[in-house]
Every structure is written in structure tokens, then in C-alpha cells.
Design an enzyme around this catalytic site. Structure first.
Site, PDB file in Angstrom:
ATOM      1  N   GLU A  35     -26.602 -33.094   6.236  1.00  0.00           N
ATOM      2  CA  GLU A  35     -25.525 -32.184   6.625  1.00  0.00           C
ATOM      3  C   GLU A  35     -25.460 -30.963   5.717  1.00  0.00           C
ATOM      4  O   GLU A  35     -25.201 -29.859   6.156  1.00  0.00           O
ATOM      5  CB  GLU A  35     -24.181 -32.920   6.644  1.00  0.00           C
ATOM      6  N   TYR A 118     -16.101 -29.165   6.956  1.00  0.00           N
ATOM      7  CA  TYR A 118     -17.117 -29.572   7.926  1.00  0.00           C
ATOM      8  C   TYR A 118     -17.883 -30.809   7.431  1.00  0.00           C
ATOM      9  O   TYR A 118     -17.993 -31.814   8.120  1.00  0.00           O
ATOM     10  CB  TYR A 118     -18.114 -28.424   8.220  1.00  0.00           C
ATOM     11  N   ASP A 136     -18.687 -27.237  13.929  1.00  0.00           N
ATOM     12  CA  ASP A 136     -19.627 -26.246  13.407  1.00  0.00           C
ATOM     13  C   ASP A 136     -19.695 -25.078  14.390  1.00  0.00           C
ATOM     14  O   ASP A 136     -18.946 -25.034  15.378  1.00  0.00           O
ATOM     15  CB  ASP A 136     -21.006 -26.879  13.144  1.00  0.00           C
TER      16      ASP A 136
END
Ligand code: SF4
Length: 290
Positions: A35, A118, A136
Site C-alpha cells: 500500500e 488511506y 484513493d
């Protein structure tokens, strides 16, 4: 208007890319590394580096034992190298404070150094199957079009964007639904030329139903790279990544002709902790030549 969860999840089952961090055997640590790497770098460039990282540092404590310089070297050309230092700091915190286990909980993830809104939710959802909104750029674009009928998303607002996506999440299989929304934005509902004919939510899409109105929000400025400080910082770091020994400033001076810009960039790398100056005035990656 909502997007039918079953339709999207079925589409994802048939069309999702087979990525190593999506496989069942991938650890939460592997998901966290992916990520951070994927935030500003495309999948094709991330995948080989991710594989190297997970083979070399399979656990947070393994990475925590490395120096910052080793981590920056291994980051290679992924760009935005402060992310490597953030991962290293998060690895240390996970190893020291969480028994080497990536936390499950969004608040505990947010408390780790360098982990933002996020990433915390993406790890909770994709590593642990939690129901939490993961937003996102791709998700914002899909929601703007399919739900709000706008050609593109306006400027981001964490509170509004999270609430928007939270309202869409099904009670069951929310994490798969989140992954499906992201994948739809990455593969079908793309920024420039959405492939609406192949889209599983075409019939429900508010933008389509509204006659595909043009974008009327604030103009987005395209990011350029050539000639920017980001490019110069990358060139300076390349010199240091390519040598095991500290270098004199003259070695760095050859990479860019504009001395003012070059020195400003070197200074900013020192301030960001991406470069260190040794006692004898040479330059090196951090943590390697103290
Ligand atoms: S129909 Fe087109 S605009 Fe609407 S969600 Fe699908 S790809 Fe995006």
C-alpha cells in the site's frame, strides 16, 4: 443511488488482476508494504521491488534491523523516497510496540509513524477484511461519476470522501467491495477514457444517465517531472545509492548544471533525513557512516 455490491464483487472475481499482495498467503506486513509503494507508483514498477522487499524483510522486525540507507538503496527508482523512511519507521514501531504484528485496528494503524487515512484503512480492509471506507484517486473518480453524475472528482476532502464511500459499503464482504471499486477505477473507469461499454455498473451510472456532462470543477494542474526539484533530488540520491562510500560534494555537483537548484535540493534532502553529512563533510545515505 448506490452501486450494486453483488454485481461489482462478481465483476471483481472475474476481472481482478492477480497481484501477489492480494493472494491469501500474503501477510498483513506484505499488504502494508504494497500500500505504501502503490500510493505514487504504478503496479508494474512496484511488483518486482515488492517481491525483493518481502524476500529480504519478511517481517517488520527484519526491516527494523536494517539501516535507513539500506532501505533507501532497496527502494531504488520507485520515486518519492520519503516513503521508504516512513515504512522503516512504521516497521520499528510495529516490531517494538505491537509484537511484530501489524495492528488490525484503524486507530492503532493511524498512530504508527507515517501511516495516513488511506493506508490505515486499506490495511484494515485488505489485510484483515474489516469494513471501512478505502478511498484513493480511483475510488473518488468512480464515485464522482457513478454516484454523483460528475465527469470527475473535485478536490479531495477526507471527511466527505470517507462518508461518501462509507455510505456505499455493504454489510457483508465490504473489503472485497472496496477492492472492486478500486479495481474498477484502475481498469475500466479510467481518468481519460473510461471503458463504459465494459463496465458492470453502466446501467446504474449517474454520469451516463445524465448524458455524460463535461467536468465543471476546478482545473487540475498536471504534474510535470522534467526540470523539477523532484528530478534533481532523484539524481542526487542515485549517486549515493550507487556507492558504498560517502562522496565529496564535487561528485554530486556533476549531476545538475544549475548550482542554485542543485544546492537547494541537496539541502532539502538533508532536512528530510534522506541524506546525511559525515563529520568530514562528505555525503552519504543515512545511518551508514555515523
Ligand atoms: S459507466 Fe463509465 S463512467 Fe460510469 S462507472 Fe462505468 S466506466 Fe465509469
Amino acid at each position: 443511488m448506490s452501486l450494486d455490491a453483488e454485481v461489482l464483487i462478481d465483476w471483481f472475481a472475474d476481472h481482478a488482476r492477480d497481484l501477489p499482495w492480494r493472494r491469501p498467503e500474503c501477510t498483513p506486513w506484505g499488504v502494508l508494504v504494497s500500500e505504501i509503494m502503490l500510493q505514487q507508483t504504478p503496479v508494474a514498477r512496484v511488483e518486482p521491488v515488492w517481491r525483493e522487499w518481502l524476500a529480504r524483510w519478511p517481517t517488520p522486525s527484519a526491516m527494523a534491523a536494517a539501516t535507513q540507507g539500506e532501505v533507501l538503496r532497496a527502494w531504488g527508482k520507485l520515486g518519492y523516497p520519503r516513503r521508504a523512511l516512513r515504512l522503516h519507521a512504521a516497521a520499528q514501531a510495529i516490531a517494538e510496540q505491537h509484537g511484530d504484528e501489524v495492528p488490525h485496528d484503524v486507530d492503532a494503524l493511524l498512530a504508527l509513524p507515517g501511516i495516513g487515512a488511506y493506508t490505515a484503512r486499506a490495511v484494515a480492509a485488505f489485510a484483515y477484511g474489516k469494513r471501512c471506507p478505502v478511498v484513493d484517486t480511483n475510488v473518488r473518480r468512480v464515485v464522482a461519476r457513478a454516484v454523483h453524475g460528475a465527469a470527475d472528482a473535485g478536490p479531495p476532502s477526507t471527511t466527505r470522501d470517507l462518508a461518501d464511500v462509507e455510505a456505499l459499503l455493504p454489510d457483508q464482504r465490504a473489503a472485497v467491495y472496496s477492492a472492486a471499486l478500486m479495481e474498477l477505477g484502475a481498469l475500466v473507469c479510467t481518468a481519460r477514457t473510461p471503458r463504459c461499454a465494459d463496465c458492470p455498473v453502466l446501467a446504474a451510472c449517474a454520469w451516463q444517465r445524465g448524458g455524460r456532462p463535461a467536468y465543471d470543477g476546478p482545473v487540475k494542474v498536471a504534474q510535470k517531472f522534467a526540470g523539477t526539484d523532484r528530478q534533481v533530488r532523484g539524481l542526487l540520491l542515485d549517486v549515493l545509492r550507487g556507492t558504498a562510500e560517502p562522496v565529496a560534494k564535487s561528485r554530486l555537483d556533476v549531476v545538475w548544471a544549475d548550482a542554485g537548484q542543485r544546492d537547494r535540493c541537496l539541502h532539502s534532502l538533508l532536512v528530510d533525513g534522506l541524506v546525511e553529512q559525515t563529520a568530514s563533510g562528505l555525503f552519504a545515505l543515512p545511518g551508514e557512516h555515523r
